[in-house]
Write a protein that holds these residues in place. Structure first.
Motif, PDB file in Angstrom:
ATOM      1  N   SER A  39       4.908 -46.079 -17.427  1.00  0.00           N
ATOM      2  CA  SER A  39       6.060 -46.245 -17.040  1.00  0.00           C
ATOM      3  C   SER A  39       6.822 -47.538 -16.853  1.00  0.00           C
ATOM      4  O   SER A  39       5.553 -48.321 -16.644  1.00  0.00           O
ATOM      5  CB  SER A  39       6.600 -44.339 -16.464  1.00  0.00           C
ATOM      6  N   LYS A  40       7.611 -47.628 -18.353  1.00  0.00           N
ATOM      7  CA  LYS A  40       8.379 -48.938 -18.000  1.00  0.00           C
ATOM      8  C   LYS A  40       8.947 -49.519 -16.685  1.00  0.00           C
ATOM      9  O   LYS A  40       9.286 -50.181 -15.883  1.00  0.00           O
ATOM     10  CB  LYS A  40       9.370 -49.128 -19.701  1.00  0.00           C
ATOM     11  N   TYR A  41       9.827 -47.304 -16.421  1.00  0.00           N
ATOM     12  CA  TYR A  41      10.493 -47.617 -15.001  1.00  0.00           C
ATOM     13  C   TYR A  41       9.636 -46.344 -14.597  1.00  0.00           C
ATOM     14  O   TYR A  41      10.180 -45.334 -13.873  1.00  0.00           O
ATOM     15  CB  TYR A  41      11.784 -47.368 -15.645  1.00  0.00           C
ATOM     16  N   PRO A  42       8.742 -46.567 -13.641  1.00  0.00           N
ATOM     17  CA  PRO A  42       7.770 -45.794 -12.611  1.00  0.00           C
ATOM     18  C   PRO A  42       9.139 -45.344 -11.833  1.00  0.00           C
ATOM     19  O   PRO A  42       9.826 -45.887 -10.876  1.00  0.00           O
ATOM     20  CB  PRO A  42       6.869 -46.881 -12.057  1.00  0.00           C
ATOM     21  N   GLN A  43       8.693 -43.861 -11.955  1.00  0.00           N
ATOM     22  CA  GLN A  43       9.586 -42.695 -10.648  1.00  0.00           C
ATOM     23  C   GLN A  43       8.798 -42.300 -10.729  1.00  0.00           C
ATOM     24  O   GLN A  43       8.002 -40.957 -10.684  1.00  0.00           O
ATOM     25  CB  GLN A  43      10.687 -42.111 -11.749  1.00  0.00           C
ATOM     26  N   PRO A  44       8.480 -41.563  -8.826  1.00  0.00           N
ATOM     27  CA  PRO A  44       7.193 -41.176  -7.814  1.00  0.00           C
ATOM     28  C   PRO A  44       7.424 -39.979  -8.459  1.00  0.00           C
ATOM     29  O   PRO A  44       6.721 -39.190  -8.618  1.00  0.00           O
ATOM     30  CB  PRO A  44       7.654 -41.709  -6.527  1.00  0.00           C
ATOM     31  N   GLY A  79      17.399 -36.131 -14.790  1.00  0.00           N
ATOM     32  CA  GLY A  79      17.446 -38.177 -15.018  1.00  0.00           C
ATOM     33  C   GLY A  79      18.474 -38.373 -15.784  1.00  0.00           C
ATOM     34  O   GLY A  79      18.365 -37.558 -16.794  1.00  0.00           O
ATOM     35  N   PRO A  80      19.074 -39.604 -15.590  1.00  0.00           N
ATOM     36  CA  PRO A  80      19.598 -40.130 -16.467  1.00  0.00           C
ATOM     37  C   PRO A  80      19.065 -40.339 -17.819  1.00  0.00           C
ATOM     38  O   PRO A  80      17.391 -40.862 -17.403  1.00  0.00           O
ATOM     39  CB  PRO A  80      20.562 -41.177 -15.732  1.00  0.00           C
ATOM     40  N   THR A  81      19.652 -40.863 -19.032  1.00  0.00           N
ATOM     41  CA  THR A  81      18.826 -41.212 -20.208  1.00  0.00           C
ATOM     42  C   THR A  81      18.061 -42.710 -19.586  1.00  0.00           C
ATOM     43  O   THR A  81      18.885 -43.485 -19.390  1.00  0.00           O
ATOM     44  CB  THR A  81      19.812 -41.772 -21.515  1.00  0.00           C
ATOM     45  N   GLY A  82      17.116 -42.723 -20.051  1.00  0.00           N
ATOM     46  CA  GLY A  82      16.334 -44.158 -19.883  1.00  0.00           C
ATOM     47  C   GLY A  82      15.646 -44.707 -18.322  1.00  0.00           C
ATOM     48  O   GLY A  82      15.427 -45.746 -17.973  1.00  0.00           O
ATOM     49  N   CYS A  83      16.112 -43.760 -17.655  1.00  0.00           N
ATOM     50  CA  CYS A  83      15.272 -43.785 -15.962  1.00  0.00           C
ATOM     51  C   CYS A  83      13.467 -43.542 -15.866  1.00  0.00           C
ATOM     52  O   CYS A  83      13.463 -44.177 -14.820  1.00  0.00           O
ATOM     53  CB  CYS A  83      16.344 -42.650 -15.270  1.00  0.00           C
ATOM     54  N   GLY A  84      13.154 -42.896 -17.253  1.00  0.00           N
ATOM     55  CA  GLY A  84      11.513 -42.826 -16.875  1.00  0.00           C
ATOM     56  C   GLY A  84      11.329 -41.295 -16.612  1.00  0.00           C
ATOM     57  O   GLY A  84       9.931 -41.600 -16.710  1.00  0.00           O
ATOM     58  N   LYS A  85      12.468 -40.810 -16.981  1.00  0.00           N
ATOM     59  CA  LYS A  85      11.708 -39.225 -16.942  1.00  0.00           C
ATOM     60  C   LYS A  85      10.564 -38.528 -17.761  1.00  0.00           C
ATOM     61  O   LYS A  85       9.792 -38.023 -17.848  1.00  0.00           O
ATOM     62  CB  LYS A  85      12.318 -38.239 -16.737  1.00  0.00           C
ATOM     63  N   ASP A  86      10.822 -39.378 -19.558  1.00  0.00           N
ATOM     64  CA  ASP A  86       9.029 -38.687 -20.221  1.00  0.00           C
ATOM     65  C   ASP A  86       8.153 -39.727 -19.579  1.00  0.00           C
ATOM     66  O   ASP A  86       7.700 -38.979 -20.620  1.00  0.00           O
ATOM     67  CB  ASP A  86      10.494 -39.261 -21.633  1.00  0.00           C
ATOM     68  N   ALA A  87       8.437 -40.572 -19.408  1.00  0.00           N
ATOM     69  CA  ALA A  87       6.625 -40.882 -19.315  1.00  0.00           C
ATOM     70  C   ALA A  87       5.584 -39.833 -19.334  1.00  0.00           C
ATOM     71  O   ALA A  87       4.006 -39.920 -19.504  1.00  0.00           O
ATOM     72  CB  ALA A  87       6.562 -42.584 -18.133  1.00  0.00           C
ATOM     73  N   PRO A  88       6.137 -39.220 -18.113  1.00  0.00           N
ATOM     74  CA  PRO A  88       4.975 -38.351 -17.692  1.00  0.00           C
ATOM     75  C   PRO A  88       4.164 -37.435 -18.502  1.00  0.00           C
ATOM     76  O   PRO A  88       3.240 -36.571 -18.900  1.00  0.00           O
ATOM     77  CB  PRO A  88       5.529 -37.054 -17.398  1.00  0.00           C
ATOM     78  N   LEU A 188       4.580 -25.529 -18.291  1.00  0.00           N
ATOM     79  CA  LEU A 188       5.560 -25.836 -19.152  1.00  0.00           C
ATOM     80  C   LEU A 188       6.489 -27.397 -18.642  1.00  0.00           C
ATOM     81  O   LEU A 188       6.294 -26.907 -17.284  1.00  0.00           O
ATOM     82  CB  LEU A 188       6.578 -25.316 -19.085  1.00  0.00           C
ATOM     83  N   TYR A 189       6.482 -28.053 -18.640  1.00  0.00           N
ATOM     84  CA  TYR A 189       7.072 -29.197 -18.580  1.00  0.00           C
ATOM     85  C   TYR A 189       7.785 -30.173 -19.647  1.00  0.00           C
ATOM     86  O   TYR A 189       7.389 -30.780 -20.312  1.00  0.00           O
ATOM     87  CB  TYR A 189       5.597 -30.812 -18.633  1.00  0.00           C
ATOM     88  N   GLY A 190       8.880 -29.616 -19.236  1.00  0.00           N
ATOM     89  CA  GLY A 190      10.193 -30.607 -20.051  1.00  0.00           C
ATOM     90  C   GLY A 190      10.961 -31.991 -19.064  1.00  0.00           C
ATOM     91  O   GLY A 190      11.143 -31.788 -17.827  1.00  0.00           O
ATOM     92  N   VAL A 191      12.079 -32.424 -19.654  1.00  0.00           N
ATOM     93  CA  VAL A 191      12.316 -33.493 -19.348  1.00  0.00           C
ATOM     94  C   VAL A 191      13.910 -33.207 -20.069  1.00  0.00           C
ATOM     95  O   VAL A 191      14.121 -32.581 -21.031  1.00  0.00           O
ATOM     96  CB  VAL A 191      12.286 -34.529 -19.864  1.00  0.00           C
ATOM     97  N   SER A 192      14.976 -33.737 -19.023  1.00  0.00           N
ATOM     98  CA  SER A 192      16.154 -33.432 -19.617  1.00  0.00           C
ATOM     99  C   SER A 192      16.929 -34.562 -18.304  1.00  0.00           C
ATOM    100  O   SER A 192      16.847 -34.997 -17.351  1.00  0.00           O
ATOM    101  CB  SER A 192      17.393 -31.537 -19.591  1.00  0.00           C
ATOM    102  N   THR A 193      18.687 -34.248 -19.472  1.00  0.00           N
ATOM    103  CA  THR A 193      19.770 -35.135 -18.793  1.00  0.00           C
ATOM    104  C   THR A 193      20.450 -33.901 -17.905  1.00  0.00           C
ATOM    105  O   THR A 193      20.665 -32.497 -18.102  1.00  0.00           O
ATOM    106  CB  THR A 193      20.321 -35.887 -19.329  1.00  0.00           C
TER     107      THR A 193
END
Length: 198
Positions: A39-44, A79-88, A188-193
């Motif tokens: 991730s560019k913006y790691p989120q533990p 999480g908000p757009t661009g926060c790194g939630k899609d990296a996983p 299922l692993y989903g990402v969303s704002t």
């Protein structure tokens, strides 16, 4: 296929939630570290959710607790757009592809019937699938909106989720032999704002 499925290995659940969140080790820690490095913006917390979802899919229905709980799960990173939630989501795809499990990954769901066919086409007695859904909030809005879940996606996912220790009876179609899916394992692993979820 009438052969019984292989019995899963029995494991003891001896870790508290606090220990998982604040003191991880082993393959879970390695997975968290890999996802974080991706991730560019790691989120533990997103890395933890992604790692648990990935390991869930890799374990499939091969392990269970003494209380008959399996590792299948539905997880949403909000999480908000661009926060790194899609990296996983992207890291999971890469790991599963390099591990030879690319066919177990689905990026979208068109209908409940498609979920059934997909699991059945995996061709094993313990089919395992991981749905990696971008913008899952928008999908949930559609499924709970005016027309509702007209394609039966939610109902079928939930039925498969609870059928992990037995079998799922597919929908009946005219002129086609009825079939079952033994021990379907769906993660299922989903990402969303947040605004798309509410």
């Amino acid at each position: 296929d009438t052969a019984p499925a292989e019995a899963p290995k029995l494991v003891k659940a001896s870790i508290s939630p606090d220990e998982i969140l604040f003191n991880v080790s082993g393959v879970l820690q390695v997975s968290i570290n890999y996802i974080s490095s991706y991730s560019k913006y790691p989120q533990p917390i997103f890395s933890l959710g992604g790692a648990v979802a990935m390991l869930s899919a890799l374990m499939g229905s091969h392990y269970k607790t003494e209380d008959d709980l399996y590792s299948n799960l539905f997880c949403i990173a909000i999480g908000p757009t661009g926060c790194g939630k899609d990296a996983p989501r992207k890291a999971i795809k890469k790991v599963l592809q390099e591990s030879g499990y690319a066919f177990n990954v689905a990026d979208g769901i068109a209908s409940g019937a498609a979920v059934e066919d997909y699991l059945e086409n995996l061709g094993t007695t313990k089919p395992t699938a991981i749905f990696l859904l971008d913008e899952i909030g928008k999908l949930l809005q559609q499924l709970t909106g005016k027309n509702g879940d007209e394609h039966g996606i939610i109902a079928i996912l939930l039925k498969m989720y609870t059928a992990v220790d037995s079998f799922y009876a597919k929908r009946i179609k005219a002129g086609i032999k009825h079939s079952i899916i033994r021990n379907p394992f769906v993660t299922l692993y989903g990402v969303s704002t947040a605004d798309a979820i509410h």
